[in-house]
Write an enzyme that holds these catalytic residues in place. Structure first.
Site, short mmCIF file in Angstrom:
data_model
loop_
_atom_site.label_atom_id
_atom_site.label_comp_id
_atom_site.label_asym_id
_atom_site.label_seq_id
_atom_site.Cartn_x
_atom_site.Cartn_y
_atom_site.Cartn_z
N ASP A 75 0.87 -1.35 0.00
CA ASP A 75 -0.07 -0.06 0.03
C ASP A 75 0.82 1.36 0.04
O ASP A 75 1.54 1.54 0.90
CB ASP A 75 -1.02 -0.06 1.31
N ASP A 266 -1.79 6.03 -5.28
CA ASP A 266 -2.09 5.16 -4.11
C ASP A 266 -2.55 3.66 -4.81
O ASP A 266 -3.52 3.62 -5.18
CB ASP A 266 -3.43 5.75 -3.61
#
Length: 513
Positions: A75, A266
């Site tokens: 992430d 992201d």
């Protein structure tokens, strides 16, 4: 030439897992993909889909002594490393159980800090207690890593390994990238990310290195926007988007007028989220019908078969995303555009990142970006050094991205992003079931470490590196039992949700030593 419309286009159109590879100064290894079932999950929207089952990009790490393997979501929208989500409250016990569990009582090198914190994600949350232990990624080992062991969690299927800086610039302890540098595993806080398209079998995370067989053209340096200039005042991988467009199979491009929109890159968000004028421009130009219940555009599924792209412009670089990766299929006849409205914290999610090769340089606060591609018989990795020119100025060895339309000279300004508009087409078909979550909102900062429910905490609390007191050359090795309380500690909103969807893709991780 005429400005493109979806109707014109449609009328005209009528490796699994790679083994471990070792070389001079690097380790390149495979990690598995996990199919989480037939639904697309993002921060605010969850909808059944057919073309893309929900799959997390996972890397396998070994924690403790002896090592215990766990699967972790990669992430770039959050910062912390933590393990052991609560499968009973994960929303998907079957997939959660495949991620492995770290038994702290079995590690002879674990040090219990007695500190805990609540971490809030857009699609879930976790309360973790911090410990110090050994972390190994294939043959690369760090012996002094602070990580969280979940006391409780909600709506998260796997542990996370975050690669973003602290949201407020004040980390409570050295994150994994910091420790990798401190212990000499990599030379700087840098990594490259290559997620690949929906029909490509291999993606990669390379810590401290670049694979020139995974992109085409030059890597263009894009400064990370200073925290004071970001919409939410948070330290994330913010880049300046300067335009968007749509290119048809004939090379005709409808492009927006130039603008400046800060966006977060992201990997933990499945879809792209853009300000309302951009969201509406994409939806209408693709011939979409607006579904006000779910806040998305429903489009003709034949768009996914076109050799056409959604284009994203940065200063000196354009990234083209094929519509098959940009449009998601709900059922046999229904598709949605993978862009959602967000006027607070715009995000370029996984459906954008699949088309980009991105090098993240925390030390110099730069992002280096190129069009993703694939060529050669295997990886061609160059090490990233240190200093202001750590990321080398290299050109990808691939000649072009797969199946991209050739952008011609016919560029129009037919994509109007100058303001919101009255949407003329409303979706009136069968209801599309969507479950709306808490939604992230702007990332917030604040909160502090607190004593873990059953542990004795040393003096401390919040503030930069407040857990660093537990790091030493030869720490005591006290393995403690897992706490049983489920009291939540104060904490910080850790950024984006951890979900990511893609199909038919393995994911490999490499660590350049």
């Amino acid at each position: 030439m005429p400005s493109f419309t979806l109707a014109l286009w449609l009328g005209a159109a009528a490796i699994a897992a790679a083994g471990l590879i070792q070389g001079d100064g690097y380790v390149h290894a495979s990690v598995r993909e996990i199919n989480l079932g037939p639904h697309l999950q993002r921060r605010q929207h969850s909808v059944p889909i057919e073309n893309m089952d929900t799959i997390r990009y996972l890397m396998t790490a070994s924690i403790g002594t002896p090592g215990q393997q766990v699967s972790l979501i990669v992430d770039t929208g959050s910062s912390e490393l933590w393990v052991n989500p609560d499968c009973a409250t994960s929303g998907d016990q079957d997939s959660c159980s495949q991620g492995g569990t770290f038994d702290r009582k079995k590690s002879s090198t674990l040090v219990d800090t007695g500190e805990s914190k609540a971490l809030f994600y857009g699609s879930g949350n976790a309360t973790v207690e911090y410990v110090v232990d050994t972390v190994t990624i294939r043959s690369a080992t760090v012996k002094q890593q602070i990580l969280g062991v979940a006391l409780e969690s909600d709506n998260i299927n796997f542990g996370l390994i975050g690669f973003a800086p602290a949201t407020d610039g004040q980390a409570d302890y050295p994150y994994l990238l910091d420790t990798l540098v401190k212990e000499g595993v990599i030379k700087s806080r840098t990594f490259s990310l290559d997620l690949r398209g929906s029909d490509e079998p291999i993606g990669a995370l390379i810590l401290g290195g670049i694979d020139t067989n995974r992109f085409t053209g030059s890597l263009v340096k894009i400064p990370i926007i200073p925290v004071s200039q970001t919409p939410s005042g948070t330290d994330r991988y913010w880049a300046l988007l300067t335009g968007v467009g749509l290119t048809g199979p004939d090379g005709t491009t409808d492009k927006s007028a130039a603008f400046k929109v800060p966006v977060i890159l992201d990997s933990g968000t499945t879809v792209t989220r853009l300000p309302s004028p951009l969201f509406e421009a994409f939806g209408e130009k693709l011939g979409g019908e607006y579904d006000p219940q779910n806040e998305w555009f429903v489009v003709d599924c034949r768009a996914r078969n076109l050799s056409a792209t959604a284009d994203f412009y940065f200063d000196g670089k354009t990234i083209q995303v094929l519509l098959k990766d940009f449009v998601f299929q709900v059922d046999a006849t229904t598709c949605i555009v993978g862009v959602f409205p967000d006027d607070q914290e715009p995000i370029l999610g996984a459906n954008f990142l699949r088309a980009a090769y991105v090098v993240f340089d925390q030390d110099n606060r730069n992002i280096h970006m190129a069009q993703a591609a694939s060529c050669g018989s295997g990886p061609s990795i160059q090490s990233i050094g240190s200093g202001s020119s750590a990321v080398p100025s290299v050109t990808g060895q691939c000649t072009s991205g797969a199946a991209l339309p050739t952008v011609g000279t016919a560029v129009t300004t037919g994509l109007d992003t100058t303001g919101t508009r009255a949407l003329t087409k409303t979706y009136t078909g069968p209801a599309i079931t969507a479950s709306l979550g808490g939604g992230p909102g702007p990332v917030s900062t604040g909160g502090s470490l607190t004593a873990a429910p059953t542990a004795t905490a040393s003096s401390g609390g919040g503030g930069p590196n407040s857990l660093s007191k537990f790091l030493s050359d030869k720490p005591s090795t006290t393995a403690s039992a897992s706490p049983t309380s489920t009291s939540k500690a104060a904490g910080t909103r850790a950024g984006v949700g951890a979900g990511m969807a893609v199909v038919g893709m393995s994911f490999v991780v490499a660590c350049v030593l």
